[in-house]
Design a protein around this motif. Structure first.
Motif, PDB file in Angstrom:
ATOM      1  N   ARG A   1     -11.654   0.332 -14.400  1.00 19.59           N
ATOM      2  CA  ARG A   1     -11.506   1.778 -14.287  1.00 19.59           C
ATOM      3  C   ARG A   1     -12.287   2.339 -13.098  1.00 19.59           C
ATOM      4  NH1 ARG A   1     -13.492   4.489 -18.715  1.00 19.59           N
ATOM      5  NH2 ARG A   1     -14.704   2.700 -19.387  1.00 19.59           N
ATOM      6  N   VAL A   2     -13.411   1.686 -12.777  1.00 21.41           N
ATOM      7  CA  VAL A   2     -14.153   2.110 -11.585  1.00 21.41           C
ATOM      8  C   VAL A   2     -13.317   1.861 -10.333  1.00 21.41           C
ATOM      9  CG1 VAL A   2     -16.217   1.733 -10.202  1.00 21.41           C
ATOM     10  CG2 VAL A   2     -16.365   1.695 -12.705  1.00 21.41           C
ATOM     11  N   LEU A   3     -12.702   0.662 -10.266  1.00 23.99           N
ATOM     12  CA  LEU A   3     -11.854   0.348  -9.120  1.00 23.99           C
ATOM     13  C   LEU A   3     -10.629   1.257  -9.075  1.00 23.99           C
ATOM     14  CD1 LEU A   3     -11.994  -3.550  -9.311  1.00 23.99           C
ATOM     15  CD2 LEU A   3     -13.246  -2.056  -7.750  1.00 23.99           C
ATOM     16  N   SER A   4     -10.075   1.578 -10.243  1.00 26.27           N
ATOM     17  CA  SER A   4      -8.915   2.466 -10.296  1.00 26.27           C
ATOM     18  C   SER A   4      -9.270   3.854  -9.776  1.00 26.27           C
ATOM     19  CB  SER A   4      -8.397   2.550 -11.731  1.00 26.27           C
ATOM     20  OG  SER A   4      -7.328   3.469 -11.821  1.00 26.27           O
ATOM     21  N   LEU A   5     -10.437   4.372 -10.206  1.00 23.36           N
ATOM     22  CA  LEU A   5     -10.879   5.686  -9.724  1.00 23.36           C
ATOM     23  C   LEU A   5     -11.104   5.662  -8.219  1.00 23.36           C
ATOM     24  CD1 LEU A   5     -11.753   8.565 -10.347  1.00 23.36           C
ATOM     25  CD2 LEU A   5     -14.039   7.699 -10.869  1.00 23.36           C
ATOM     26  N   ASN A   6     -11.670   4.586  -7.715  1.00 26.89           N
ATOM     27  CA  ASN A   6     -11.879   4.460  -6.271  1.00 26.89           C
ATOM     28  C   ASN A   6     -10.560   4.452  -5.518  1.00 26.89           C
ATOM     29  OD1 ASN A   6     -13.587   3.922  -3.910  1.00 26.89           O
ATOM     30  ND2 ASN A   6     -12.635   1.916  -3.925  1.00 26.89           N
ATOM     31  N   SER A   7      -9.535   3.768  -6.100  1.00 22.64           N
ATOM     32  CA  SER A   7      -8.207   3.734  -5.481  1.00 22.64           C
ATOM     33  C   SER A   7      -7.589   5.130  -5.433  1.00 22.64           C
ATOM     34  CB  SER A   7      -7.311   2.769  -6.244  1.00 22.64           C
ATOM     35  OG  SER A   7      -6.003   2.773  -5.729  1.00 22.64           O
ATOM     36  N   LEU A   8      -7.767   5.888  -6.526  1.00 19.20           N
ATOM     37  CA  LEU A   8      -7.230   7.255  -6.556  1.00 19.20           C
ATOM     38  C   LEU A   8      -7.896   8.125  -5.496  1.00 19.20           C
ATOM     39  CD1 LEU A   8      -7.078   7.816 -10.417  1.00 19.20           C
ATOM     40  CD2 LEU A   8      -5.163   7.387  -8.888  1.00 19.20           C
ATOM     41  N   MET A   9      -9.182   7.965  -5.329  1.00 19.14           N
ATOM     42  CA  MET A   9      -9.900   8.747  -4.314  1.00 19.14           C
ATOM     43  C   MET A   9      -9.424   8.408  -2.906  1.00 19.14           C
ATOM     44  SD  MET A   9     -13.810   8.797  -5.765  1.00 19.14           S
ATOM     45  CE  MET A   9     -14.261   9.789  -7.187  1.00 19.14           C
ATOM     46  N   LYS A  10      -9.093   7.125  -2.684  1.00 19.72           N
ATOM     47  CA  LYS A  10      -8.582   6.736  -1.373  1.00 19.72           C
ATOM     48  C   LYS A  10      -7.222   7.379  -1.099  1.00 19.72           C
ATOM     49  CE  LYS A  10     -10.945   2.284  -0.889  1.00 19.72           C
ATOM     50  NZ  LYS A  10     -10.769   0.808  -0.772  1.00 19.72           N
ATOM     51  N   ARG A  11      -6.377   7.467  -2.144  1.00 17.82           N
ATOM     52  CA  ARG A  11      -5.063   8.113  -1.970  1.00 17.82           C
ATOM     53  C   ARG A  11      -5.226   9.594  -1.638  1.00 17.82           C
ATOM     54  NH1 ARG A  11      -1.565   6.703  -7.129  1.00 17.82           N
ATOM     55  NH2 ARG A  11      -0.237   8.274  -6.110  1.00 17.82           N
ATOM     56  N   VAL A  12      -6.202  10.247  -2.281  1.00 20.45           N
ATOM     57  CA  VAL A  12      -6.466  11.655  -1.964  1.00 20.45           C
ATOM     58  C   VAL A  12      -6.993  11.782  -0.540  1.00 20.45           C
ATOM     59  CG1 VAL A  12      -7.889  13.649  -2.559  1.00 20.45           C
ATOM     60  CG2 VAL A  12      -6.851  12.280  -4.366  1.00 20.45           C
ATOM     61  N   GLU A  13      -7.792  10.809  -0.129  1.00 20.91           N
ATOM     62  CA  GLU A  13      -8.384  10.848   1.212  1.00 20.91           C
ATOM     63  C   GLU A  13      -7.312  10.819   2.304  1.00 20.91           C
ATOM     64  OE1 GLU A  13     -11.761   8.388   3.794  1.00 20.91           O
ATOM     65  OE2 GLU A  13     -11.030   7.621   1.878  1.00 20.91           O
ATOM     66  N   ILE A  14      -6.204  10.081   2.044  1.00 23.82           N
ATOM     67  CA  ILE A  14      -5.146  10.004   3.059  1.00 23.82           C
ATOM     68  C   ILE A  14      -4.094  11.096   2.882  1.00 23.82           C
ATOM     69  CG2 ILE A  14      -5.455   7.539   3.348  1.00 23.82           C
ATOM     70  CD1 ILE A  14      -3.034   7.054   1.628  1.00 23.82           C
ATOM     71  N   GLY A  15      -4.305  12.019   1.917  1.00 20.23           N
ATOM     72  CA  GLY A  15      -3.440  13.195   1.836  1.00 20.23           C
ATOM     73  C   GLY A  15      -2.512  13.255   0.642  1.00 20.23           C
ATOM     74  N   ASP A  16      -2.574  12.294  -0.290  1.00 15.22           N
ATOM     75  CA  ASP A  16      -1.710  12.323  -1.465  1.00 15.22           C
ATOM     76  C   ASP A  16      -2.384  13.153  -2.557  1.00 15.22           C
ATOM     77  OD1 ASP A  16       0.030  11.938  -3.505  1.00 15.22           O
ATOM     78  OD2 ASP A  16      -0.242   9.768  -3.683  1.00 15.22           O
ATOM     79  N   LEU A  17      -1.967  14.425  -2.667  1.00 12.40           N
ATOM     80  CA  LEU A  17      -2.577  15.342  -3.629  1.00 12.40           C
ATOM     81  C   LEU A  17      -1.684  15.608  -4.831  1.00 12.40           C
ATOM     82  CD1 LEU A  17      -3.960  17.972  -1.083  1.00 12.40           C
ATOM     83  CD2 LEU A  17      -5.134  15.974  -2.004  1.00 12.40           C
ATOM     84  N   SER A  18      -0.541  14.905  -4.936  1.00 13.67           N
ATOM     85  CA  SER A  18       0.440  15.215  -5.974  1.00 13.67           C
ATOM     86  C   SER A  18       0.171  14.517  -7.300  1.00 13.67           C
ATOM     87  CB  SER A  18       1.843  14.816  -5.482  1.00 13.67           C
ATOM     88  OG  SER A  18       1.902  13.429  -5.212  1.00 13.67           O
TER      89      SER A  18
END
Length: 566
Positions: free
Chosen positions: A311-328
Motif C-alpha cells: 500500500r505504501v508503494l501503491s500510494l507512491n505510484s498514485l502520487m507520481k501519476r498526480v505529479e505528471i498531471g493525471d488528476l482524474s
C-alpha cells in the motif's frame, strides 16, 4: 464472517498486524502436523485413492465440459445471428434476396466453421417455415419429425445434446410473439474427437458415459473385456451405487460425476488393489508435509512483508501519476491504520484540487461565452433585418437586381450567423453562412476568383458551433487569393464525415506561407474575429484535441482544417 475479520484486521495498528503475522506463522505448522499425524494412518490410503479417482473424473468432466461449452457457444452464435433468423423465418420479399444470403452468407459461414473446427461433421437447419430446401444446409423439419431427439428438442430450451448415431447438439431459433413455427439448428460432432482425451485419461480404469435416459454414449469396455473385466449393460449400470462395489468378483471403487452442461453422467470404476500399489509410508509422507509447512511459513512471511509495503508503494505510484498531471483518479482506502489515514488525506486533497481547477475552468468558459455573446449582439438584429429589407425593396423597384442579390445574401449571412443568440447551429446553416459571405465578396470583387464546394450531404444531420468557417474563408481570400501574383484564384470548401468526425476544409491556391507564418495565424489576436478566437472556442467546447490545422507551403497554397466530433 470474512467481511468481519477483514474489518477487524484493517482496524489494527501496524505493530499488531506484524505480531499477528508471526503468531500465525508459528501456529500453522503445529496444527498441520498434528492433524496430519492423527489422520494419517486412518485416512491415507482411502483419501489418496478416492481423491485420485475423483481428480481423474473431474479432469475428464472438465475436458468434456470445455468442448460442450465451445459448441454451445457456436450454436448460440448461429441462432442469434440476424441473417440466419431471417433465412429460417423466410423474412424476404422475393427469392432473389434469399438466394443471395444462402449462397453468399450461409454456405461460406458453414464452410468456415467446419474448416476451422474439424470436430464438426455437419451443420444444418430444420425449419417448419416455407423456406426452400438448400442442399444439406437447410431442410424441412418434416424429414426428422418422427425422430425422438427432434421431439425432445421441441420441448427443451437452450442447447440440447442427444445421441443419434453419434453426438449431436441442437437449439431452437428465438420465437417472437407472432411466430408459431419452430426452427432448429442441428450440429453433428465427431464422437471420436469429442471423447479423444477420455481413453488417455482413463488408462486401465473402466469409464462409461450415459445420457439422461441412461443410454451408453461412450464406453471403453471393449478394452476392459480384453483385460478379463466384465462388460456392464445399461440396466446393470443404473443399479450401481457410488462407493465400494463388487466388480467382476473384485473390490472396486465407483465414482459418478454429472457433466455440468448436459444431462450426461460419467461412471469410473477402479479396482481397489490399483489404489494402494503406489502408497508411500507414513514417515515419508510426514517428511513431505514438514517440508511443505516450511515452504508455507516462508511464503506467509513473504506475503505479510509484501502486504505491509504494497500500500505504501501503491500510494507512491498514485502520487507520481498526480505529479505528471493525471488528476482524474479517485483515491480511497478502507484501512484504519496510519497508511490508510495518509491515503485518505491524499485523496481528499486531490478532490479539493480538482474542484478548484474545475471552478477556474468553468469561469474561463463563462468569460469566453460572454465575450462571444457581446460580439454577436453588437448590432441590433431587428433593426439590421428591417434596414436590409428596405434596401432590397428599393433595389427591386429600381431593377437593381445585383444590389438586391447582395442585400438578400447579406441578410441571410447575418441571420445564419446570429442564429437568435444560440451558438450551436446545424452544419448546413454554418455552410450556408460561409456561402453567403463568399457570394458577397465575389460580388464586391466582380467574381475575380472561383469557388468550388465539395459537400457530403451526410454532414447535414449534425450540429456545430457557429462562426468557425467564415474566418477561415476570410483569411484564405485576404492572405491567399488576393496576394496571388498570376492566374485565377480558386477557393475550395469541403465538408465530409471521417473517422467519427465532421471535417471542414478551406483551401486556396494562393502564394502560401512558411510554417512560422502559419503558426502566427493561430496565435496572434487580429482586429476582428480571427482564427485565434475560433481555435479557443473549439478547444473550450470539444477539448484540447480539437483545433485548427493549417498546412501551407510557399507557392503551393494554404489548406485549413477543422474537425469536430460527429
Amino acid at each position: 464472517m470474512k467481511r468481519a475479520i477483514t474489518e477487524l484486521f484493517n482496524r489494527l495498528r501496524f505493530k499488531h498486524k506484524l505480531f499477528l503475522s508471526y503468531l500465525i506463522v508459528i501456529i500453522i505448522p503445529i496444527i498441520v502436523l498434528g492433524v496430519y499425524a492423527y489422520k494419517q494412518s486412518e485416512q491415507m490410503l482411502k483419501i489418496q485413492g478416492i481423491g485420485g479417482i475423483e481428480k481423474n473424473v473431474d479432469t475428464i468432466s472438465g475436458g468434456i465440459n470445455g468442448s460442450i461449452e465451445r459448441y454451445n457457444h457456436s450454436v448460440q452464435t448461429i441462432v442469434y445471428n440476424k441473417t440466419f433468423q431471417k433465412i429460417v423465418t423466410n423474412d424476404y420479399r422475393d427469392l432473389v434476396n434469399l438466394s443471395y444470403d444462402l449462397k453468399e452468407y450461409l454456405s461460406p459461414y458453414f464452410t468456415m466453421m467446419t474448416n476451422l473446427d474439424k470436430e464438426i461433421d455437419e451443420i444444418k437447419f430444420y425449419t417448419q417455415t416455407y423456406v426452400p430446401e438448400y442442399g444439406e444446409s437447410v431442410q424441412l423439419a418434416s424429414r426428422v419429425s418422427e425422430e425422438q431427439w427432434y421431439k425432445e428438442a421441441l420441448k427443451g430450451t437452450g442447447s440440447q445434446w442427444f445421441s443419434d448415431n453419434g453426438i449431436i447438439v441442437v437449439s431452437k431459433f428465438p420465437q417472437f410473439s407472432n411466430d408459431k413455427d419452430t426452427n432448429i439448428v442441428y450440429m453433428r460432432i465427431n464422437e471420436a474427437s469429442l471423447f479423444n482425451n477420455v481413453a488417455a485419461l482413463a488408462k486401465d480404469d473402466t469409464v462409461i458415459i450415459t445420457d439422461k435416459q441412461g443410454r451408453i454414449i461412450y464406453s471403453n469396455q471393449q478394452a476392459s473385456a480384453a483385460a478379463d473385466k466384465p462388460v456392464l449393460n445399461t440396466a446393470q449400470l443404473s443399479a450401481l451405487k457410488e462407493g465400494v462395489i463388487d466388480f467382476g468378483g473384485a473390490k472396486s471403487y465407483l465414482v459418478k460425476k454429472p457433466v455440468a452442461l448436459t444431462d450426461w453422467t460419467i461412471y469410473c470404476i477402479v479396482p481397489a488393489a490399483q489404489l494402494t500399489q503406489n502408497a508411500g509410508s507414513i514417515i515419508n509422507a510426514t517428511l513431505i508435509i514438514i517440508a511443505l509447512c516450511i515452504l508455507i511459513v516462508l511464503i506467509i512471511i513473504w506475503i505479510f512483508s509484501k502486504t505491509m509495503l504494497r500500500r505504501v508503494l501503491s500510494l507512491n505510484s498514485l502520487m507520481k501519476r498526480v505529479e505528471i498531471g493525471d488528476l482524474s483518479m479517485r483515491v480511497r482506502s478502507e484501512s484504519k491504520d496510519e497508511i490508510g489515514e495518509l491515503t485518505n488525506r491524499f485523496g481528499s486533497m486531490l478532490i479539493r484540487l480538482n474542484e478548484v481547477i474545475d471552478e477556474l475552468f468553468r469561469n474561463k468558459i463563462v468569460q469566453k461565452e460572454a465575450e462571444f455573446k457581446a460580439l454577436q449582439w453588437q448590432m441590433n438584429p431587428h433593426f439590421l433585418y428591417n434596414t436590409l429589407s428596405f434596401i432590397n425593396w428599393k433595389a427591386l423597384r429600381s431593377d437593381a437586381h445585383d444590389i438586391s442579390h447582395v442585400v438578400t445574401t447579406l441578410s441571410k449571412f447575418y441571420r445564419t450567423g446570429l442564429n437568435r443568440g444560440d451558438n450551436i447551429i446545424p452544419v448546413q446553416d454554418e455552410l450556408e453562412h460561409v456561402r453567403c459571405y463568399i457570394e458577397i465578396i465575389q460580388t464586391m470583387r466582380e467574381n475575380s476568383f472561383d469557388v468550388v464546394y465539395d459537400i457530403d450531404e451526410a454532414v447535414f444531420g449534425y450540429k456545430t458551433i457557429n462562426f468557425i468557417l467564415q474566418p477561415l474563408a476570410e483569411n484564405a481570400i485576404i492572405h491567399g487569393i488576393n496576394r496571388k501574383e498570376s492566374g485565377r484564384g480558386v477557393l475550395r470548401i469541403t465538408a465530409e464525415l471521417s473517422g467519427g468526425k465532421v471535417v471542414f476544409t478551406v483551401e486556396d491556391n494562393g502564394n502560401g506561407m512558411p510554417p512560422e507564418a502559419a503558426k502566427t495565424l493561430l496565435e496572434s489576436q487580429s482586429s476582428g474575429y480571427g482564427l485565434k478566437n475560433v481555435k479557443e472556442r473549439l478547444q473550450l467546447k470539444f477539448g484540447s484535441d480539437y483545433s485548427i490545422v493549417v498546412e501551407s507551403e510557399v507557392d503551393q497554397g494554404t489548406r485549413m482544417k477543422i474537425a469536430i466530433p460527429a
